[in-house]
Write a protein that holds these residues in place. Structure first.
Motif, PDB file in Angstrom:
ATOM      1  N   TYR A   1      68.204  49.111  50.316  1.00  0.00           N
ATOM      2  CA  TYR A   1      67.926  47.168  50.849  1.00  0.00           C
ATOM      3  C   TYR A   1      67.961  46.455  49.104  1.00  0.00           C
ATOM      4  O   TYR A   1      68.987  45.613  49.271  1.00  0.00           O
ATOM      5  N   HIS A   2      67.215  47.228  48.058  1.00  0.00           N
ATOM      6  CA  HIS A   2      67.354  46.309  46.685  1.00  0.00           C
ATOM      7  C   HIS A   2      68.888  46.712  46.275  1.00  0.00           C
ATOM      8  O   HIS A   2      69.484  45.712  45.645  1.00  0.00           O
TER       9      HIS A   2
ATOM     10  N   ASN B   1      62.801  41.093  52.989  1.00  0.00           N
ATOM     11  CA  ASN B   1      62.132  42.360  53.822  1.00  0.00           C
ATOM     12  C   ASN B   1      61.271  42.203  54.109  1.00  0.00           C
ATOM     13  O   ASN B   1      59.668  42.492  53.125  1.00  0.00           O
ATOM     14  N   GLY B   2      60.263  42.158  55.152  1.00  0.00           N
ATOM     15  CA  GLY B   2      59.527  41.781  55.681  1.00  0.00           C
ATOM     16  C   GLY B   2      58.574  43.537  56.032  1.00  0.00           C
ATOM     17  O   GLY B   2      59.212  44.280  56.421  1.00  0.00           O
ATOM     18  N   MET B   3      57.460  43.386  54.985  1.00  0.00           N
ATOM     19  CA  MET B   3      56.667  44.973  55.132  1.00  0.00           C
ATOM     20  C   MET B   3      55.861  44.413  56.121  1.00  0.00           C
ATOM     21  O   MET B   3      54.990  45.593  56.040  1.00  0.00           O
ATOM     22  N   TRP B   4      55.308  44.027  57.121  1.00  0.00           N
ATOM     23  CA  TRP B   4      54.168  44.108  57.721  1.00  0.00           C
ATOM     24  C   TRP B   4      54.913  45.635  59.292  1.00  0.00           C
ATOM     25  O   TRP B   4      54.224  45.788  59.569  1.00  0.00           O
TER      26      TRP B   4
ATOM     27  N   PHE C   1      52.981  50.813  48.260  1.00  0.00           N
ATOM     28  CA  PHE C   1      55.078  50.884  48.680  1.00  0.00           C
ATOM     29  C   PHE C   1      55.228  50.799  46.946  1.00  0.00           C
ATOM     30  O   PHE C   1      56.884  50.906  46.802  1.00  0.00           O
ATOM     31  N   ILE C   2      54.921  49.361  47.216  1.00  0.00           N
ATOM     32  CA  ILE C   2      55.294  48.158  46.032  1.00  0.00           C
ATOM     33  C   ILE C   2      55.615  49.277  44.574  1.00  0.00           C
ATOM     34  O   ILE C   2      55.932  48.736  43.444  1.00  0.00           O
ATOM     35  N   GLY C   3      54.448  49.480  44.410  1.00  0.00           N
ATOM     36  CA  GLY C   3      53.643  50.189  43.767  1.00  0.00           C
ATOM     37  C   GLY C   3      54.367  51.374  43.149  1.00  0.00           C
ATOM     38  O   GLY C   3      54.769  51.363  42.169  1.00  0.00           O
ATOM     39  N   GLU C   4      54.982  51.895  44.042  1.00  0.00           N
ATOM     40  CA  GLU C   4      55.460  53.411  43.445  1.00  0.00           C
ATOM     41  C   GLU C   4      57.515  53.057  43.939  1.00  0.00           C
ATOM     42  O   GLU C   4      58.239  53.687  42.603  1.00  0.00           O
ATOM     43  N   PHE C   5      57.306  51.568  44.412  1.00  0.00           N
ATOM     44  CA  PHE C   5      59.394  51.729  44.607  1.00  0.00           C
ATOM     45  C   PHE C   5      59.106  51.415  43.154  1.00  0.00           C
ATOM     46  O   PHE C   5      60.371  51.212  41.996  1.00  0.00           O
TER      47      PHE C   5
ATOM     48  N   PHE D   1      69.033  43.192  48.832  1.00  0.00           N
ATOM     49  CA  PHE D   1      67.833  42.151  49.452  1.00  0.00           C
ATOM     50  C   PHE D   1      66.761  42.733  48.992  1.00  0.00           C
ATOM     51  O   PHE D   1      65.898  43.177  48.595  1.00  0.00           O
ATOM     52  N   THR D   2      66.405  42.093  47.467  1.00  0.00           N
ATOM     53  CA  THR D   2      65.629  42.123  46.639  1.00  0.00           C
ATOM     54  C   THR D   2      64.249  41.808  46.872  1.00  0.00           C
ATOM     55  O   THR D   2      63.340  41.842  45.569  1.00  0.00           O
ATOM     56  N   THR D   3      64.055  40.891  47.921  1.00  0.00           N
ATOM     57  CA  THR D   3      63.202  40.171  47.672  1.00  0.00           C
ATOM     58  C   THR D   3      61.860  40.623  48.834  1.00  0.00           C
ATOM     59  O   THR D   3      62.694  41.106  49.760  1.00  0.00           O
TER      60      THR D   3
END
Ligand SMILES: NC(=O)c1ccc[n+]([C@@H]2O[C@H](COP(=O)([O-])OP(=O)(O)OC[C@H]3O[C@@H](n4cnc5c(N)ncnc54)[C@H](OP(=O)(O)O)[C@@H]3O)[C@@H](O)[C@H]2O)c1
Length: 337
Positions: free
Chosen positions: A46-47, A22-25, A66-70, A51-53
């Motif tokens: 997604y997860h 999953n692209g986060m740009w 977002f990764i931190g909060e997720f 789609f875990t990556t």
């Protein structure tokens, strides 16, 4: 190296990843506004669909936060399940001298934003090969890896010539992230075989040309700049113009539509499957405008079919009419320099 058609890939000895990342740009702000709470809710979707990556970068707006909060919210499922998430970030320093202090500070910021003690993967980008400070940066990154702050080192947008220079440094880089699509096949020329020799893989972006490689644009007149409302659409429309133009692109979409109909999948699925099947490719990064648009069930179909010789024979004559991007732009990543 044998890459299977399966969904997961053993990326390193200690890390498996989903082959569609999953692209986060797309959360950076350059693709329209993103609402954080909705975005993070959708990260769970997604997860849970496998789609875990995640592919992100220090400069993709709030992506690391977002990764931190997720992760914080995901921990409610049990902290022992956190390793189910893989988050591959990038460090893209400004050009200039690189000291150990600069690298320390940058990596500490990513660790803190993402809420981890060790980064799964740091992909390093460098703007100017004339400035050899990139070799200092790589050594400092390797030191931080030995100190346990980074699990694996990787590169992004490096050309084959510099991959050779870097290979001489005796630092292990597991992957290089480059643009790779039916339109941009530059990695196939030199880079893929070099990566194969070095047991290095490629992570591919741009496989969907920002969404242009889809039914949405089949049979459509050439879009003007005002219609291209994300940074991604603008970037890849420019690439199509260099490659061969809109009329040839329509020929490609028509050929892909025929193949997609045969397999009962989408044009996007064919574009991703094609790149996944190329030598040295570990994964394809598909941009996700989190909380705005999602294609989770469609992209799951990528893992349910294979392209056969007839399919490839239908694509090749169209691609053969395109211009040579290596000649016009240079090797992978030269468009940034
Ligand atoms: N290293 C680098 O220099 C670099 C450069 C560019 C990108 N990247 C990475 O690659 C990621 C991908 O970005 P990209 O710019 O290359 O975009 P891309 O993946 O080619 O396109 C993403 C867009 O394609 C559309 N899409 C996705 N799945 C679809 C499907 N099944 N059917 C139809 N349309 C679909 C979506 O458009 P809608 O949202 O409009 O529905 C999505 O926003 C980035 O997030 C980033 O992580 C890295």
């Amino acid at each position: 190296m044998t890459l299977t058609a399966s969904r997961r890939f053993q990326f390193t000895a200690d890390l498996t990843m989903c082959r569609v990342l999953n692209g986060m740009w797309q959360v950076s702000g350059a693709h329209g506004p993103i609402e954080p709470a909705r975005a993070i809710d959708q990260m769970f979707a997604y997860h849970d669909a496998g789609f875990t990556t995640w592919d992100l970068a220090d400069h993709y707006g709030p992506a690391e936060d977002f990764i931190g909060e997720f992760r914080r919210r995901f921990a409610a499922r049990g902290a022992e399940r956190l390793p189910e998430i893989q988050a591959f970030t990038k460090w893209v320093p400004r050009p200039g001298r690189i000291t150990r202090r600069i690298v320390d500070d940058a990596i500490d910021v990513s660790l803190s934003r993402m809420g981890v003690e060790c980064l799964d993967l740091v992909q390093f980008h460098w703007w100017d090969y004339d400035d050899a400070s990139y070799l200092d940066a790589l050594k400092h990154l390797a030191d931080l890896q030995h100190e346990g702050k980074i699990r694996h080192l990787a590169l992004t947008n490096f050309d084959t010539k510099r991959l050779r220079v870097i290979a001489d440094q005796a630092i292990r880089f597991v992957s290089n992230q480059v643009q790779y699509s039916l339109v941009d096949r530059r990695p196939a020329l030199r880079m893929a075989s070099f990566c194969g020799d070095q047991a290095m893989t490629l992570l591919a972006y741009g496989a969907l040309l920002g969404g242009l490689l889809s039914e949405k644009y089949l049979g459509r007149p050439e879009p003007g700049r005002s219609e291209l409302n994300t940074a991604s659409l603008q970037k890849y429309k420019n690439m199509i113009d260099i490659w061969g133009g809109w009329a040839l692109f329509q020929e490609l979409l028509s050929a892909l539509k025929g193949i997609a109909a045969k397999h009962q999948v989408s044009i996007a699925n064919i574009g991703v499957r094609y790149v996944l099947d190329q030598p040295a490719v570990a994964g394809v990064i598909v941009g996700a405008r989190l909380g705005v648009a999602q294609h989770i069930s469609d992209n799951t179909r990528v893992f349910g079919f294979t392209l056969d010789a007839d399919d490839l024979a239908a694509i090749e004559p169209v691609l053969a009419k395109s211009r040579d991007l290596i000649e016009l732009i240079g090797d992978c990543g030269d468009e940034y320099r």
